[in-house]
Write a protein that holds these residues in place. Structure first.
Motif, PDB file in Angstrom:
ATOM      1  N   PHE A 299      99.656  51.811 -24.332  1.00  0.00           N
ATOM      2  CA  PHE A 299      99.290  53.179 -23.945  1.00  0.00           C
ATOM      3  C   PHE A 299      99.168  54.121 -25.136  1.00  0.00           C
ATOM      4  CE2 PHE A 299     101.424  51.327 -20.213  1.00  0.00           C
ATOM      5  CZ  PHE A 299     100.435  51.513 -19.261  1.00  0.00           C
ATOM      6  N   LEU A 300      99.208  53.585 -26.365  1.00  0.00           N
ATOM      7  CA  LEU A 300      99.121  54.473 -27.525  1.00  0.00           C
ATOM      8  C   LEU A 300      97.764  55.162 -27.556  1.00  0.00           C
ATOM      9  CD1 LEU A 300      97.098  53.330 -29.985  1.00  0.00           C
ATOM     10  CD2 LEU A 300      98.933  51.713 -30.258  1.00  0.00           C
TER      11      LEU A 300
ATOM     12  N   GLU B 269      94.968  56.942 -30.249  1.00  0.00           N
ATOM     13  CA  GLU B 269      94.653  56.950 -31.667  1.00  0.00           C
ATOM     14  C   GLU B 269      94.935  58.332 -32.254  1.00  0.00           C
ATOM     15  OE1 GLU B 269      90.805  55.182 -32.498  1.00  0.00           O
ATOM     16  OE2 GLU B 269      91.221  53.638 -31.016  1.00  0.00           O
TER      17      GLU B 269
ATOM     18  N   LYS C 260      97.118  49.922 -16.122  1.00  0.00           N
ATOM     19  CA  LYS C 260      96.492  50.345 -17.381  1.00  0.00           C
ATOM     20  C   LYS C 260      95.131  51.001 -17.105  1.00  0.00           C
ATOM     21  CE  LYS C 260      95.246  50.996 -21.482  1.00  0.00           C
ATOM     22  NZ  LYS C 260      95.799  52.043 -22.327  1.00  0.00           N
TER      23      LYS C 260
ATOM     24  N   ASN D 279      94.220  55.216 -17.616  1.00  0.00           N
ATOM     25  CA  ASN D 279      93.091  55.771 -18.368  1.00  0.00           C
ATOM     26  C   ASN D 279      92.127  56.524 -17.453  1.00  0.00           C
ATOM     27  OD1 ASN D 279      93.945  55.088 -20.865  1.00  0.00           O
ATOM     28  ND2 ASN D 279      92.491  53.421 -21.203  1.00  0.00           N
TER      29      ASN D 279
ATOM     30  N   PHE E 189      96.445  67.449 -21.372  1.00  0.00           N
ATOM     31  CA  PHE E 189      95.132  66.866 -21.045  1.00  0.00           C
ATOM     32  C   PHE E 189      94.263  67.791 -20.204  1.00  0.00           C
ATOM     33  CE2 PHE E 189      93.552  62.636 -22.131  1.00  0.00           C
ATOM     34  CZ  PHE E 189      94.430  62.368 -23.177  1.00  0.00           C
TER      35      PHE E 189
ATOM     36  N   LYS F 261      92.351  70.206 -21.942  1.00  0.00           N
ATOM     37  CA  LYS F 261      91.608  70.903 -22.990  1.00  0.00           C
ATOM     38  C   LYS F 261      90.119  70.610 -22.788  1.00  0.00           C
ATOM     39  CE  LYS F 261      91.665  73.216 -26.870  1.00  0.00           C
ATOM     40  NZ  LYS F 261      91.890  74.640 -26.765  1.00  0.00           N
TER      41      LYS F 261
ATOM     42  N   SER G 230      86.257  70.352 -23.627  1.00  0.00           N
ATOM     43  CA  SER G 230      85.685  69.881 -24.893  1.00  0.00           C
ATOM     44  C   SER G 230      84.218  69.536 -24.716  1.00  0.00           C
ATOM     45  CB  SER G 230      86.445  68.644 -25.370  1.00  0.00           C
ATOM     46  OG  SER G 230      86.215  67.560 -24.488  1.00  0.00           O
TER      47      SER G 230
ATOM     48  N   GLY H   2      85.560  60.978 -25.882  1.00  0.00           N
ATOM     49  CA  GLY H   2      85.009  59.777 -26.508  1.00  0.00           C
ATOM     50  C   GLY H   2      86.113  58.760 -26.636  1.00  0.00           C
TER      51      GLY H   2
ATOM     52  N   CYS I 202      87.924  53.540 -25.154  1.00  0.00           N
ATOM     53  CA  CYS I 202      88.500  53.013 -23.917  1.00  0.00           C
ATOM     54  C   CYS I 202      88.206  53.774 -22.622  1.00  0.00           C
ATOM     55  CB  CYS I 202      90.000  52.854 -24.089  1.00  0.00           C
ATOM     56  SG  CYS I 202      90.361  51.531 -25.248  1.00  0.00           S
TER      57      CYS I 202
ATOM     58  N   PHE J  45      85.972  60.729 -32.844  1.00  0.00           N
ATOM     59  CA  PHE J  45      86.066  61.099 -31.413  1.00  0.00           C
ATOM     60  C   PHE J  45      87.225  62.039 -31.136  1.00  0.00           C
ATOM     61  CE2 PHE J  45      89.444  58.783 -29.095  1.00  0.00           C
ATOM     62  CZ  PHE J  45      89.890  57.908 -30.069  1.00  0.00           C
ATOM     63  N   LYS J  46      88.151  62.158 -32.102  1.00  0.00           N
ATOM     64  CA  LYS J  46      89.239  63.139 -32.055  1.00  0.00           C
ATOM     65  C   LYS J  46      89.773  63.256 -33.468  1.00  0.00           C
ATOM     66  CE  LYS J  46      93.292  61.634 -30.374  1.00  0.00           C
ATOM     67  NZ  LYS J  46      94.333  60.901 -29.622  1.00  0.00           N
TER      68      LYS J  46
ATOM     69  N   ARG K 248      85.350  72.385 -29.430  1.00  0.00           N
ATOM     70  CA  ARG K 248      86.759  72.017 -29.250  1.00  0.00           C
ATOM     71  C   ARG K 248      87.644  73.219 -28.950  1.00  0.00           C
ATOM     72  NH1 ARG K 248      87.724  66.639 -28.419  1.00  0.00           N
ATOM     73  NH2 ARG K 248      86.170  65.458 -29.527  1.00  0.00           N
TER      74      ARG K 248
HETATM   75  C1  UGA Z   1      93.488  57.049 -24.651  1.00  0.00           C
HETATM   76  C2  UGA Z   1      94.801  57.260 -23.876  1.00  0.00           C
HETATM   77  O1  UGA Z   1      95.280  58.586 -24.127  1.00  0.00           O
HETATM   78  C3  UGA Z   1      95.851  56.241 -24.289  1.00  0.00           C
HETATM   79  O2  UGA Z   1      97.015  56.395 -23.489  1.00  0.00           O
HETATM   80  C4  UGA Z   1      95.273  54.835 -24.115  1.00  0.00           C
HETATM   81  O3  UGA Z   1      96.184  53.859 -24.561  1.00  0.00           O
HETATM   82  C5  UGA Z   1      93.993  54.713 -24.904  1.00  0.00           C
HETATM   83  O4  UGA Z   1      93.054  55.726 -24.464  1.00  0.00           O
HETATM   84  C6  UGA Z   1      93.305  53.402 -24.711  1.00  0.00           C
HETATM   85  O5  UGA Z   1      93.507  52.739 -23.722  1.00  0.00           O
HETATM   86  O6  UGA Z   1      92.508  53.109 -25.603  1.00  0.00           O
HETATM   87  P1  UGA Z   1      92.616  57.672 -27.075  1.00  0.00           P
HETATM   88  O7  UGA Z   1      91.279  57.380 -26.490  1.00  0.00           O
HETATM   89  O8  UGA Z   1      92.985  57.013 -28.343  1.00  0.00           O
HETATM   90  O9  UGA Z   1      93.772  57.298 -26.017  1.00  0.00           O
HETATM   91  O10 UGA Z   1      92.783  59.249 -27.311  1.00  0.00           O
HETATM   92  P2  UGA Z   1      93.000  60.484 -26.314  1.00  0.00           P
HETATM   93  O11 UGA Z   1      93.951  61.403 -26.946  1.00  0.00           O
HETATM   94  O12 UGA Z   1      93.293  60.053 -24.945  1.00  0.00           O
HETATM   95  O13 UGA Z   1      91.580  61.210 -26.346  1.00  0.00           O
HETATM   96  C7  UGA Z   1      90.444  60.613 -25.742  1.00  0.00           C
HETATM   97  C8  UGA Z   1      89.287  61.587 -25.770  1.00  0.00           C
HETATM   98  O14 UGA Z   1      89.521  62.656 -24.853  1.00  0.00           O
HETATM   99  C9  UGA Z   1      89.077  62.253 -27.139  1.00  0.00           C
HETATM  100  O15 UGA Z   1      87.702  62.378 -27.388  1.00  0.00           O
HETATM  101  C10 UGA Z   1      89.718  63.613 -26.960  1.00  0.00           C
HETATM  102  O16 UGA Z   1      89.188  64.571 -27.821  1.00  0.00           O
HETATM  103  C11 UGA Z   1      89.377  63.903 -25.519  1.00  0.00           C
HETATM  104  N1  UGA Z   1      90.284  64.880 -24.870  1.00  0.00           N
HETATM  105  C12 UGA Z   1      91.611  64.593 -24.732  1.00  0.00           C
HETATM  106  C13 UGA Z   1      89.767  66.070 -24.377  1.00  0.00           C
HETATM  107  O17 UGA Z   1      88.551  66.334 -24.483  1.00  0.00           O
HETATM  108  N2  UGA Z   1      90.615  66.951 -23.764  1.00  0.00           N
HETATM  109  C14 UGA Z   1      91.939  66.694 -23.611  1.00  0.00           C
HETATM  110  O18 UGA Z   1      92.650  67.544 -23.017  1.00  0.00           O
HETATM  111  C15 UGA Z   1      92.449  65.490 -24.104  1.00  0.00           C
END
Ligand code: UGA
Ligand code: NAD
Length: 455
Positions: A157-158, A160, A215, A219, A260, A262, A264, A268, A271, A333-334, A434
């Protein structure tokens, strides 16, 4: 105890580095068929950028953490084998564009069956469709020459950019196994690894299928929150409501919660889209078209949000960006990652290039060749001449009609905006994808500035 992890990517590398750090009595080897990737893990320049990861790797590498391409030898030596290979969306045949491509998983299962000379615990770390453990078990059983294998599900669940923090302090560790005595013994063996640093009450154990499905569902729920708030951002722009204020107001409801929410330019990452499409495909396969359609809309809304952002730029710049220079700040992507998989920036850059703009990209961590490949593909064509990658945000903005912030890198907050403004033709537009910057301050300086979900 000896652990081998197959797949030295964004999950395998950091996850195993933290296990090795926290469990010095366990020998951990990460193997991959990609020699360059393994060489990078063994060098001073790791193949992925992740805050805090260099220190974690340096602490254990050569002590009880190893990176190798000797896949067969390490499988044989291990008691527990993690499978952390990629499971991308299928691009061919049945289920193309939606189903998960499980060929790497199957190939690993066959390799284990071929080379193992003793029984092992196999741990699904990759994200896979529910019931994949059954496939792995069948392949192993058909080729095992009497050896006994246990298959566990232990999804990761990490996120990036915060991988090390997430691994050090996970909300939970999920382990699914069979309800047989052998299955439960395997669950306990894996639990004992995590128990080196994760409190026992945060180690959740369940059956295989609940674990596998959880899982995908986690997501899907996370992505759904982003699409929900992004859908509201469009309504905010039409009504002079402010999406950040709406998020703050609803987030105070403890049943909704503040995270979560926010708005945007669109989510991206490797996953969210892949896993929702996988869930959609599963629902269809199980004869549940209404459920499939419900989740499909999360992706549809995200696609719309990305396009909407580019369209807003074009419309605001008097309906044409042809020949105009547009600065793109941030491509990952972030923030705090060099990963560009499914980044909204790809879609926005392509849309602007299709409108004949000159697109000038700056990202502090993503190299130029990656950006060019992502936006243009293998054949650069005419658009390649209009895609420029530079080394600073200021350089990108020099002479630009508009700046678009696509990644929330901290360094963008401390830019000398007066100097940036001086170098731009007027009116100087800024689109904050953002909601990172202080729009009022920018307007005060003289920018015509827009956020997402703000009038
Ligand atoms: C996500 C999940 O948060 C993890 O728990 C999971 O393990 C992972 O997918 C996976 O299965 O690969 P990740 O994609 O690395 O993690 O990053 P996030 O922080 O979830 O951000 C995903 C995207 O959503 C980014 O583009 C971020 O900018 C965007 N985002 C996130 C928003 O636009 N608004 C938010 O409030 C949060
Ligand atoms: P990745 O592409 O970065 O790494 C996968 C690695 O597996 C590659 O280096 C590849 O060479 C290797 N590999 C593939 N087949 C192999 C084989 N037969 N033998 C040896 N090596 C092989 O992928 P990733 O981002 O680490 O994701 C891995 C899995 O974890 C996916 O299922 C993904 O959905 C899931 N996941 C990813 C994240 C994330 O933040 N990236 C988070 C949670 C879960």
């Amino acid at each position: 105890m000896k652990i081998c992890c197959i797949g030295a990517g964004y999950v395998g590398g950091p996850t195993m580095a933290v296990i090795a750090q926290k469990a010095p009595d366990v020998r951990v080897t990460v193997v991959d068929m990609n020699q360059a990737r393994i060489d990078a893990w063994n060098s001073d320049t790791l193949p992925i950028y992740e805050p805090g990861l260099d220190e974690v790797v340096k602490e254990s590498r050569g002590r009880n953490l190893f990176f190798s391409t000797a896949v067969a030898d390490e499988i044989n030596a291990a008691d527990i084998i993690f499978v952390a290979v990629n499971t991308p969306t299928k691009t061919y045949g049945v289920g193309a564009g939606r189903a998960a491509d499980l060929r790497f998983i199957e190939s690993v299962a066959r390799t284990i069956a071929d080379v193992a000379t003793s029984g092992k615990i196999i741990v699904e770390k990759s994200t896979i469709p529910v019931k994949t453990a059954e496939t792995i078990k069948k392949i192993l059983a058909a080729n095992s020459r009497g050896l006994s294998f246990q298959v566990l599900s232990n999804p990761e669940f990490l996120a990036e950019g915060t991988a090390v923090v997430d691994l050090h302090n996970p909300d939970r560790v999920l382990i699914g196994g069979e309800k047989t005595p052998e299955g439960q013994a395997a669950v306990e063996a894996l639990s004992s690894v995590y128990a080196h640093w994760v409190p026992r009450e945060r180690i959740i154990t369940t059956n295989l299928w609940s674990s596998e499905l959880s899982k995908l569902v986690a997501n899907a729920f996370l992505a759904q929150r982003i699409s929900s708030i992004n859908s509201i951002s469009a309504l905010c722009e039409a009504t002079e409501a402010d999406v950040d204020e709406v998020a703050r107001a609803i987030g105070h409801d403890s049943r909704i919660g503040p995270k979560f929410l926010k708005a945007s330019v669109g989510f991206g990452g490797s996953c969210f889209q892949k896993d929702i499409l996988n869930l959609v495909y599963l629902c269809e396969s199980f004869g549940l078209p209404e459920v499939a359609e419900y989740w499909q809309n999360v992706v549809k809304m995200n696609d719309w949000q990305k396009t909407r952002f580019a369209t807003r730029i074009v419309k605001t710049l008097f309906n044409t960006v042809a020949g105009k220079r547009i600065a793109i700040w941030g491509f990952a992507f972030k923030k705090d990652t060099n990963d560009t998989r499914e980044t909204a920036a790809i879609s926005v850059c392509r849309d602007l290039l299709a409108e004949m703009a000159e697109v000038v990209v700056y990202d502090p961590k993503v190299p130029e060749d990656q950006i060019r490949r992502d936006v243009l593909g293998a054949e650069e064509g005419e658009a390649g001449k209009r895609l420029i990658v530079v080394n600073s945000a200021e350089e990108a903005a020099q002479g630009a009609h508009a700046v678009a912030v696509l990644t929330e890198w901290d360094e963008f907050k401390t830019i000398d905006f007066a100097a940036v403004l001086a170098g731009m033709p007027k009116p100087a537009f800024l689109f904050d994808g953002r909601n990172l910057l202080d729009l009022d301050a920018l307007r005060e300086l003289g920018f015509t500035a827009f956020g997402v979900g703000k009038a």
